[in-house]
Design an enzyme around this catalytic site. Structure first.
Site: not given
Length: 314
Positions: A16, A23, A140
């Site tokens: 990701g 990531v 977030d």
């Protein structure tokens, strides 16, 4: 924080990318277990890492001692000096195969049951209550940052990263979704832990709808879409420290919240509106949300069905 030691992780796949970079899924070469790696390049001076970064990492490490079941584990922190002025800091987290976004997409029609949604919400709020009681804001929160194990356990990920990364962002274009941002952030006002409750409310609605509640294309458009659902706040409620004025929005003819989330019970609609309250000071807290009647009713009923359902979603 391990400084410059050999790096005992072998990257396996990219899993990701987002506001905070890429990531990676990796393998711990010593234990053979999978982990998730998140790295940031931090500008350093002659004294080493900036104290703000060290402080934030120390806080995340301190949370790790509690080993909370609904918070993803920070297993290691590695710092490798790349140049005199730059250090690569890699945070090593436990790896969970799927996030809530994927979990919702995989759920067979017509979607998750009320009991399963309640169970997910309880776990999410437990993790959030733990972070907030330790003075950590997520900032977030969205379905991609809520992980769900194969056994149906919720784990919050990427909390605290906003603070670590905010001062040291790489100079690359970053697209951060607006859809889970609360009005105070969209308006540029001051904010605190209630930002995460707003995002949780958006996620709560999405579990029923299987699509986001507010899909704005700009900050003003996002605010307009929010007011269509919760109504236009009064002049008294409007924050004084913002440049956007209330007059820039037409009062919408907003229908009841159940028009947007039809499957919600009366109690569920009440909880959702307490999470989607415009004034952050009046927004429900994570711990109070856990005590809400909606999440307390039938808490022990149908656990077998809920377990069967969590196992049915791969």
């Amino acid at each position: 924080m391990a400084q410059g030691a050999s790096f005992p992780y072998e990257e396996v796949a990219e899993i990701g990318g987002g506001a905070y970079g890429t990531v990676y899924k990796a393998r711990d070469t010593e234990s053979g277990k999978f982990v998730a790696l998140k790295s940031v390049r931090v500008q350093t001076d002659q004294d080493g890492l900036p104290i703000s970064t060290v402080r934030e990492v120390a806080l995340l490490k301190r949370l790790e001692q509690f080993d909370h079941p609904n918070v993803v584990r920070l297993m290691d922190v590695c710092a490798i000096q790349r140049t005199d002025s730059e250090t690569k800091v890699t945070l090593v987290f436990e790896h969970v195969d799927q996030d809530l976004k994927t979990y919702l997409e995989k759920a067979p029609a017509p979607g998750l049951s009320q009991d399963r949604i309640k169970d997910l919400m309880r776990q999410l709020l437990c993790g959030l209550g733990f972070l907030h009681s330790n003075r950590v804001m997520h900032r977030d929160l969205k379905p991609e940052n809520v992980l769900v194990t194969s056994g149906g356990q919720v784990k919050l990920a990427d909390f605290g990263l906003a603070r670590i990364y905010s001062c040291h962002m790489a100079l690359t274009p970053v697209v951060v979704t607006l859809w889970y941002r609360p009005p105070e952030v969209l308006l540029g006002s001051s904010y605190a832990t209630p930002v995460d409750i707003w995002s949780t409310g958006c996620i709560f609605a999405e579990m029923f709808r299987r699509k986001p509640l507010f899909c704005g294309e700009s900050e003003m458009d996002q605010l307009g879409k929010i007011f269509q659902v919760i109504g236009l706040p009064s002049e008294e409620e409007w924050p004084k420290d913002v440049t956007v004025t209330r007059k820039q929005f037409l009062p919408p003819n907003h229908p009841p919240i159940t028009d947007f989330v039809p499957e919600l019970s009366e109690q569920g609609a009440e909880l959702l509106l307490e999470m989607l309250t415009f004034d952050p000071l009046l927004r429900i807290s994570a711990l109070n949300a856990l005590e809400h009647e909606y999440l307390k009713e039938e808490e022990t009923a149908d656990t077998e069905e809920s377990t069967r359902e969590s196992e049915a979603v791969p």
